[in-house]
Design a protein around this motif. Sequence first.
Motif, PDB file in Angstrom:
ATOM      1  N   LYS A 124     -23.073 -26.935  29.341  1.00 31.19           N
ATOM      2  CA  LYS A 124     -22.912 -26.532  30.743  1.00 31.19           C
ATOM      3  C   LYS A 124     -21.451 -26.412  31.154  1.00 31.19           C
ATOM      4  CE  LYS A 124     -25.247 -29.615  33.500  1.00 31.19           C
ATOM      5  NZ  LYS A 124     -26.623 -29.695  33.797  1.00 31.19           N
ATOM      6  N   ASP A 125     -20.588 -27.205  30.506  1.00 27.46           N
ATOM      7  CA  ASP A 125     -19.162 -27.125  30.837  1.00 27.46           C
ATOM      8  C   ASP A 125     -18.465 -26.033  30.037  1.00 27.46           C
ATOM      9  OD1 ASP A 125     -19.357 -28.380  28.411  1.00 27.46           O
ATOM     10  OD2 ASP A 125     -18.295 -30.203  28.966  1.00 27.46           O
ATOM     11  N   ASP A 126     -19.278 -25.070  29.557  1.00 33.50           N
ATOM     12  CA  ASP A 126     -18.774 -23.875  28.878  1.00 33.50           C
ATOM     13  C   ASP A 126     -18.130 -24.160  27.514  1.00 33.50           C
ATOM     14  OD1 ASP A 126     -18.631 -21.152  28.752  1.00 33.50           O
ATOM     15  OD2 ASP A 126     -16.640 -21.036  29.678  1.00 33.50           O
ATOM     16  N   LEU A 127     -18.554 -25.250  26.879  1.00 29.10           N
ATOM     17  CA  LEU A 127     -18.035 -25.544  25.537  1.00 29.10           C
ATOM     18  C   LEU A 127     -19.151 -25.350  24.514  1.00 29.10           C
ATOM     19  CD1 LEU A 127     -15.979 -28.773  26.326  1.00 29.10           C
ATOM     20  CD2 LEU A 127     -15.104 -26.461  25.985  1.00 29.10           C
ATOM     21  N   CYS A 161     -30.695 -23.325  30.486  1.00 31.12           N
ATOM     22  CA  CYS A 161     -31.348 -24.527  31.000  1.00 31.12           C
ATOM     23  C   CYS A 161     -30.463 -25.149  32.081  1.00 31.12           C
ATOM     24  CB  CYS A 161     -31.536 -25.507  29.840  1.00 31.12           C
ATOM     25  SG  CYS A 161     -32.001 -27.176  30.332  1.00 31.12           S
ATOM     26  N   ASP A 162     -31.093 -25.499  33.218  1.00 29.87           N
ATOM     27  CA  ASP A 162     -30.301 -26.114  34.292  1.00 29.87           C
ATOM     28  C   ASP A 162     -30.679 -27.583  34.520  1.00 29.87           C
ATOM     29  OD1 ASP A 162     -32.748 -25.955  35.538  1.00 29.87           O
ATOM     30  OD2 ASP A 162     -32.056 -24.786  37.269  1.00 29.87           O
ATOM     31  N   LEU A 174     -24.770 -22.788  33.202  1.00 32.48           N
ATOM     32  CA  LEU A 174     -25.979 -23.377  32.611  1.00 32.48           C
ATOM     33  C   LEU A 174     -25.744 -23.730  31.141  1.00 32.48           C
ATOM     34  CD1 LEU A 174     -28.611 -20.842  34.006  1.00 32.48           C
ATOM     35  CD2 LEU A 174     -27.937 -23.021  34.993  1.00 32.48           C
ATOM     36  N   ALA A 175     -26.534 -24.666  30.665  1.00 36.78           N
ATOM     37  CA  ALA A 175     -26.490 -24.965  29.224  1.00 36.78           C
ATOM     38  C   ALA A 175     -27.374 -23.947  28.494  1.00 36.78           C
ATOM     39  CB  ALA A 175     -27.017 -26.370  28.981  1.00 36.78           C
ATOM     40  N   ILE A 176     -27.180 -23.807  27.195  1.00 35.45           N
ATOM     41  CA  ILE A 176     -28.073 -22.964  26.384  1.00 35.45           C
ATOM     42  C   ILE A 176     -28.713 -23.850  25.319  1.00 35.45           C
ATOM     43  CG2 ILE A 176     -28.254 -20.959  24.848  1.00 35.45           C
ATOM     44  CD1 ILE A 176     -25.774 -19.804  26.228  1.00 35.45           C
ATOM     45  N   ARG A 177     -30.023 -23.755  25.223  1.00 36.93           N
ATOM     46  CA  ARG A 177     -30.770 -24.549  24.234  1.00 36.93           C
ATOM     47  C   ARG A 177     -31.405 -23.634  23.200  1.00 36.93           C
ATOM     48  NH1 ARG A 177     -31.830 -29.871  25.503  1.00 36.93           N
ATOM     49  NH2 ARG A 177     -31.072 -30.460  27.560  1.00 36.93           N
ATOM     50  N   LEU A 178     -31.543 -24.180  22.009  1.00 32.67           N
ATOM     51  CA  LEU A 178     -32.226 -23.453  20.935  1.00 32.67           C
ATOM     52  C   LEU A 178     -33.731 -23.673  21.084  1.00 32.67           C
ATOM     53  CD1 LEU A 178     -31.352 -22.025  18.169  1.00 32.67           C
ATOM     54  CD2 LEU A 178     -32.337 -24.057  17.137  1.00 32.67           C
TER      55      LEU A 178
END
Length: 296
Positions: A167-170, A98-99, A130-134
């Motif tokens: 998104k910040d890779d955490l 997700c962006d 990018l973020a990852i969403r469930l």
Amino acid sequence: MCYIGRFAPSPSGPLHFGSLVTALGSYLQAKSCRGKWLVRIEDIDPPREVKGAATAILTTLEALNLYWDGEILYQSTCSKRYRAVLQSLLDKQQAYYCDCTRQRIHHLPSGLYDGFCRNRHLNQTSQQQLAIRLKQNQPIYQFTDKIRGLQNVDTANAQEDFIIHRKDDLFAYNLVVVLDDNEQGITEIVRGADLLPVTAKQISLYQLLGLPVPTYCHLPLVLDNNDNKLSKQNHATPIELNNLKTLTVQALQFLGQVIPENWQDANQMQLLDWAIKHWDITNVPKQNSRLSTNIG
Ligand code: GLU
């Protein structure tokens, strides 16, 4: 089944009275069930971490005689295990990239994520993180808390595709808390009521992953004079090591427990032994409140 509980502080500051209440409540519930009490340091968010806080928290727990069972789990050492789960959720199309900006979501009528990127099939590139969403296909609308009873979850909130990797890779708290509670075999989660709103999300993740769901007890929050939760972010006063017995008695009172008449004569170990024997979770208040300072 053997009871396994835990205390899972984030090292974003030293222990304060609010976190003492959570530590003590989870410890007493575990020990009164003749169970184990584990400690996990939730150090997955380096920008919010305060140097030395993890050690300070552990030193305070030891000074309080709140000794944990087994090894401490540090989340910062578990990235490989988290990444494997993330990849498998992506492979099974149970999660997506997700962006969307925080600003776009903030301007939506609900203020909650609307699934905009669900079918956009975005991929991570080297240019843009990018973020990852469930993909929330099995929302949880109700659950029971052992202290607060049946909890109804707002529909839109339950259905939200929430972030599992930032998104910040955490890694996101809602993902790793479930993975680690499962990894550590936690049977019951006793924690602060600030986490009630995310509990349904976490339960849905257990179910999606086919994992056994623990039971939940959400303890009342300690409020400051402005009725805000005492927190490390609000710079709550750190626990002073020279006053631990009084603070323990205050925490017991806050948790609705009876106090031994002669507590001044007892040492910290005797006080805790007494508290384990007399712990009654049904007396824990259902409401957050300020701390009243009079101890008998
Ligand atoms: N690490 C969280 C905190 O310090 C607690 C997480 C949990 O108990 O699930 O607020």
